[in-house]
Design an enzyme around this catalytic site. Sequence first.
Site, PDB file in Angstrom:
ATOM      1  N   GLY A 153     -14.372  -3.569   0.894  1.00  0.00           N
ATOM      2  CA  GLY A 153     -15.703  -2.995   1.154  1.00  0.00           C
ATOM      3  C   GLY A 153     -16.067  -1.919   0.150  1.00  0.00           C
ATOM      4  O   GLY A 153     -17.219  -1.836  -0.298  1.00  0.00           O
TER       5      GLY A 153
ATOM      6  N   LYS B 299     -21.574 -15.543   2.676  1.00  0.00           N
ATOM      7  CA  LYS B 299     -23.013 -15.413   2.916  1.00  0.00           C
ATOM      8  C   LYS B 299     -23.732 -14.590   1.849  1.00  0.00           C
ATOM      9  O   LYS B 299     -23.185 -13.621   1.323  1.00  0.00           O
ATOM     10  CB  LYS B 299     -23.227 -14.716   4.257  1.00  0.00           C
ATOM     11  CG  LYS B 299     -22.871 -15.589   5.438  1.00  0.00           C
ATOM     12  CD  LYS B 299     -23.058 -14.776   6.682  1.00  0.00           C
ATOM     13  CE  LYS B 299     -23.518 -15.635   7.841  1.00  0.00           C
ATOM     14  NZ  LYS B 299     -23.924 -14.768   8.954  1.00  0.00           N
TER      15      LYS B 299
ATOM     16  N   ARG C  31       0.821  -1.223   0.000  1.00  0.00           N
ATOM     17  CA  ARG C  31       0.000   0.000   0.000  1.00  0.00           C
ATOM     18  C   ARG C  31       0.848   1.264   0.000  1.00  0.00           C
ATOM     19  O   ARG C  31       0.434   2.282  -0.555  1.00  0.00           O
ATOM     20  CB  ARG C  31      -0.945  -0.002   1.193  1.00  0.00           C
ATOM     21  CG  ARG C  31      -2.094  -0.959   0.971  1.00  0.00           C
ATOM     22  CD  ARG C  31      -3.107  -0.881   2.070  1.00  0.00           C
ATOM     23  NE  ARG C  31      -4.294  -1.631   1.698  1.00  0.00           N
ATOM     24  CZ  ARG C  31      -5.109  -2.213   2.575  1.00  0.00           C
ATOM     25  NH1 ARG C  31      -4.854  -2.133   3.871  1.00  0.00           N
ATOM     26  NH2 ARG C  31      -6.166  -2.853   2.155  1.00  0.00           N
TER      27      ARG C  31
ATOM     28  N   GLY D 261     -12.169  -8.658  -0.647  1.00  0.00           N
ATOM     29  CA  GLY D 261     -10.930  -8.905   0.091  1.00  0.00           C
ATOM     30  C   GLY D 261     -10.428 -10.334  -0.030  1.00  0.00           C
ATOM     31  O   GLY D 261      -9.254 -10.581  -0.342  1.00  0.00           O
TER      32      GLY D 261
HETATM   33  P1  ADP Z   1     -14.917 -11.532  -0.506  1.00  0.00           P
HETATM   34  O1  ADP Z   1     -14.081 -11.030   0.656  1.00  0.00           O
HETATM   35  O2  ADP Z   1     -14.081 -11.857  -1.701  1.00  0.00           O
HETATM   36  O3  ADP Z   1     -16.066 -10.617  -0.822  1.00  0.00           O
HETATM   37  P2  ADP Z   1     -16.443 -13.245   1.242  1.00  0.00           P
HETATM   38  O4  ADP Z   1     -15.927 -12.478   2.400  1.00  0.00           O
HETATM   39  O5  ADP Z   1     -17.880 -13.135   0.913  1.00  0.00           O
HETATM   40  O6  ADP Z   1     -15.564 -12.937  -0.078  1.00  0.00           O
HETATM   41  O7  ADP Z   1     -16.199 -14.799   1.463  1.00  0.00           O
HETATM   42  C1  ADP Z   1     -14.940 -15.355   1.617  1.00  0.00           C
HETATM   43  C2  ADP Z   1     -15.006 -16.557   2.509  1.00  0.00           C
HETATM   44  O8  ADP Z   1     -15.993 -17.458   2.093  1.00  0.00           O
HETATM   45  C3  ADP Z   1     -13.716 -17.318   2.499  1.00  0.00           C
HETATM   46  O9  ADP Z   1     -13.084 -17.166   3.749  1.00  0.00           O
HETATM   47  C4  ADP Z   1     -14.131 -18.757   2.237  1.00  0.00           C
HETATM   48  O10 ADP Z   1     -13.488 -19.679   3.091  1.00  0.00           O
HETATM   49  C5  ADP Z   1     -15.605 -18.737   2.519  1.00  0.00           C
HETATM   50  N1  ADP Z   1     -16.316 -19.788   1.781  1.00  0.00           N
HETATM   51  C6  ADP Z   1     -16.246 -20.057   0.475  1.00  0.00           C
HETATM   52  N2  ADP Z   1     -16.985 -21.133   0.168  1.00  0.00           N
HETATM   53  C7  ADP Z   1     -17.523 -21.584   1.311  1.00  0.00           C
HETATM   54  C8  ADP Z   1     -18.377 -22.681   1.654  1.00  0.00           C
HETATM   55  N3  ADP Z   1     -18.813 -23.527   0.722  1.00  0.00           N
HETATM   56  N4  ADP Z   1     -18.733 -22.816   2.934  1.00  0.00           N
HETATM   57  C9  ADP Z   1     -18.285 -21.949   3.865  1.00  0.00           C
HETATM   58  N5  ADP Z   1     -17.494 -20.903   3.616  1.00  0.00           N
HETATM   59  C10 ADP Z   1     -17.113 -20.723   2.349  1.00  0.00           C
HETATM   60 MG    MG Z   2     -14.402 -11.109   2.754  1.00  0.00          MG
END
Ligand code: ADP
Ligand code: MG
Length: 393
Positions: A373, A201, A35, A350
């Site tokens: 975010g 989620k 960064r 992230g």
């Molecule tokens: P991002 O930060 O890219 O927006 P999220 O924060 O929504 O993504 O989700 C990332 C997390 O989702 C990871 O830590 C991963 O382990 C978890 N994940 C992915 N697939 C599954 C699954 N099938 N069940 C539970 N957790 C999951």
């Molecule tokens: Mg995330």
Amino acid sequence: MKKKITDYDIKNKKVIIRCDLNVPIKDGIIQDDTRIRASLETINYCLDNGASVIILSHLGKVKSDEDKKKNSLYPVCVRLSELLGREVLFSHDTRSDNLTRMCNNLKIGDVLLIENTRFEDLNGNKESGCDLDLAKYWASLGDLFINDAYGTCHRAHASNVGISKYLESGLGFLVINEVSKLDNIINEDTHPYVVIMGGAKVVDKIKVIENLVSKCDKLLIGGGMAYTFLKALDYNVGNSLVDTESIDFCKRMLDSYQDKIVLPVDSVVSESLDSDKCLEKDINKFNDLDMGLDIGSKTIELFKDNLKDAKRVIMNGPMGVFENKLYENGTREILEYLAKNNIKTLIGGGDSVSSVNKFNLANSFYHVSTGGGATLEYLEGKILPGIGAISDE
Ligand code: ADP
Ligand code: MG
């Protein structure tokens, strides 16, 4: 359109730059200076064009005096000075007569870094609460405000939104780059346009899904969120991650966009994340203890098939628990497919960015967006407050 740093004559000006110097620090040692390096372009532009520079940044969260000790920007000052090849002055105060004096005495080519803006949060949340007296004070230190901290653009704090009320302002190169890449891929009129969503989620991503599904041609859903969609279709998803409060939302999406939404047909399942036993199962074969932790090989093929002719792709969220070797395959295969076939792809989020780094694919895409975010809120279709506050052209 918002003003950019290049729209101003900055010669002999004191330019206040809001940078994102929020680097990981352990025992006073910087673990990753990406960064800081990313901030150099805007700082150097100012120095090359006859300005002096005052830098504001936060570092971590500051809720107690203990946090203050851990979250001083001083180590960043030392590193920044090395990278710029010149002395960087440091103000231990975020607001004081001494800081005012230091700023008054700045000469062309001087750089001053002010201590962590969030130290002001101990004083009644003044930074995070966008206290206008504080913002006005910071504005009084310089002649022009430049926001180059993309990762905090979704926050309305004193050091980005507040300060913009009291000074002419513009966007720095980092923010310009992020926004132009995002706008380009969102607004370009090329098809098929495919969105891939995954991660944990549904509830965290409802607004992103709502905003993108109507515009894209296909929405591929993997990761943990797929099981809430499958549950909405009455599949037995066993012990997989389901956020019950989003089932109705998923039903609505599936009703309205049945031709667009593509769900997994198989998964890599296990009874526990700690177990080293896992196997592939079709979606209609789950038992009550099965937990879906990655997309299966049929789904990988199905998703690739849907990506075959894609002209642009936005991907947010990994396809499985990629942090664990047993469940990294889906995410890796999809990322590698996009990279290998040169499909114009923007990756945001992230954890998605961590997965790209883990598989050494950081330079393989049209854009890997740095703001977790902030990028999610951009994809929701929001005007980010840190950008909205900047002077109009
Ligand atoms: P991002 O930060 O890219 O927006 P999220 O924060 O929504 O993504 O989700 C990332 C997390 O989702 C990871 O830590 C991963 O382990 C978890 N994940 C992915 N697939 C599954 C699954 N099938 N069940 C539970 N957790 C999951
Ligand atoms: Mg995330």
